[in-house]
Design a protein around this motif. Structure first.
Motif, PDB file in Angstrom:
ATOM      1  N   VAL A  51      43.750  48.252  58.400  1.00  0.00           N
ATOM      2  CA  VAL A  51      44.783  48.817  58.776  1.00  0.00           C
ATOM      3  C   VAL A  51      45.214  49.984  57.846  1.00  0.00           C
ATOM      4  CG1 VAL A  51      47.389  48.396  59.011  1.00  0.00           C
ATOM      5  CG2 VAL A  51      45.755  46.626  59.682  1.00  0.00           C
ATOM      6  N   LEU A  53      48.037  52.032  56.766  1.00  0.00           N
ATOM      7  CA  LEU A  53      49.720  51.671  56.736  1.00  0.00           C
ATOM      8  C   LEU A  53      50.379  52.843  55.799  1.00  0.00           C
ATOM      9  CD1 LEU A  53      51.836  49.400  56.783  1.00  0.00           C
ATOM     10  CD2 LEU A  53      50.817  48.506  54.770  1.00  0.00           C
ATOM     11  N   VAL A  66      51.852  44.400  53.048  1.00  0.00           N
ATOM     12  CA  VAL A  66      50.518  44.494  52.672  1.00  0.00           C
ATOM     13  C   VAL A  66      49.797  42.926  52.641  1.00  0.00           C
ATOM     14  CG1 VAL A  66      48.805  45.053  50.644  1.00  0.00           C
ATOM     15  CG2 VAL A  66      50.672  46.592  51.275  1.00  0.00           C
ATOM     16  N   LEU A  69      49.492  41.347  56.193  1.00  0.00           N
ATOM     17  CA  LEU A  69      48.213  41.961  56.911  1.00  0.00           C
ATOM     18  C   LEU A  69      46.933  41.180  56.298  1.00  0.00           C
ATOM     19  CD1 LEU A  69      49.389  45.630  57.445  1.00  0.00           C
ATOM     20  CD2 LEU A  69      49.094  43.933  59.174  1.00  0.00           C
ATOM     21  N   LYS A  70      46.914  41.139  55.101  1.00  0.00           N
ATOM     22  CA  LYS A  70      45.607  40.453  54.484  1.00  0.00           C
ATOM     23  C   LYS A  70      45.531  39.023  54.295  1.00  0.00           C
ATOM     24  CE  LYS A  70      43.972  42.869  51.041  1.00  0.00           C
ATOM     25  NZ  LYS A  70      42.704  43.368  51.458  1.00  0.00           N
ATOM     26  N   VAL A  77      42.949  46.721  54.049  1.00  0.00           N
ATOM     27  CA  VAL A  77      44.315  47.573  54.148  1.00  0.00           C
ATOM     28  C   VAL A  77      44.369  48.836  53.382  1.00  0.00           C
ATOM     29  CG1 VAL A  77      46.863  47.973  53.664  1.00  0.00           C
ATOM     30  CG2 VAL A  77      45.892  45.794  54.630  1.00  0.00           C
ATOM     31  N   ALA A  97      46.244  46.035  48.264  1.00  0.00           N
ATOM     32  CA  ALA A  97      45.828  47.207  49.432  1.00  0.00           C
ATOM     33  C   ALA A  97      44.251  47.406  48.621  1.00  0.00           C
ATOM     34  CB  ALA A  97      46.701  48.350  49.316  1.00  0.00           C
TER      35      ALA A  97
END
Length: 229
Positions: A51, A53, A66, A69-70, A77, A97
């Motif tokens: 991603v 971001l 963050v 999404l992970k 990310v 990230a």
């Protein structure tokens, strides 16, 4: 490393279009989202490998995305943001990230960061035992470091710092993350200690310690081990 699925999360249409054109030319499959809500919905459905971001989203701060999404550990990310402050960079990296790129960005550099983040994710799944950076080979299993054919003798602190960077090749590792790994029992984690050890390390592993190319600074944030791949 082409063919991966990438989700672009940015509220600015022209940035999404620029990134999409760049990534599609490089062979990636791309999806877009303009809000945090859209990003989470698309990510849940398509399971992107990476991603890109932005932090300045209209409905939520990008930093809040963050970790969600992970969550499954399979998505990289890379933050792409106009925020240049050290605090934002450190916060994003400490939240998990994989990298942080500031706007405006060079598209070729961004592609290199994307490739590095995807390589690292593959490495996590396959767990590379030896990390190579130029002439340097870091054996994380046997705790050995070689420069060409010659073994490099490191102190315990020097090795812990280098091993922490080698565990995330080509990614920024924050000062606090390195300090916590190398000085786990010290409550006073002072960056000055780390700078001294990095200076000593560079004397032993860099082709030219005055112009480091293996361990590079991310000013005010941390260090990066550059593999050159």
């Amino acid at each position: 490393m082409s063919g991966g699925r990438i989700l672009i999360v940015d509220d600015e249409l022209y940035i999404r279009r620029l990134l999409t054109a760049t990534l599609v030319r490089a062979g990636y499959q791309v999806e877009e989202a303009g809000t945090a809500a859209q990003a989470l919905a698309v990510a849940a459905q398509s399971r992107p490998e990476l991603v890109l971001l932005d932090l300045g989203l209209p409905d939520r701060d990008g930093l809040e995305l963050v970790q969600p999404l992970k969550r499954d550990g399979k998505t990289a990310v890379v933050v792409v943001s106009a925020r240049e402050g050290t605090d934002d960079k450190v916060a994003a990296l400490d939240l998990g990230a994989d990298d942080y790129v500031t706007k405006p960005f060079d598209t070729e550099e961004l592609l290199a960061r994307v490739r590095a983040a995807l390589r690292h994710k593959l490495g996590e799944r396959g767990s590379a035992a030896v990390v190579v950076a130029g002439m340097l080979a870091i054996d994380l299993v046997n705790r050995e470091v070689r420069r060409g054919e010659q073994e490099v003798h490191l102190t315990r602190k020097e090795y812990e710092v280098l091993a922490t960077l080698a565990a995330a090749p080509d990614r920024v590792v924050t000062h606090q993350t390195i300090l916590a790994a190398a000085w786990p029992h010290d409550y006073d984690h002072r960056v000055e200690y780390l700078r001294i050890v990095v200076r000593q390390l560079r004397q032993k592993i860099e082709p030219d310690p005055a112009r480091p190319t293996v361990i590079t600074n991310e000013l005010g944030v941390g260090y990066r081990l550059r593999t050159g791949s």
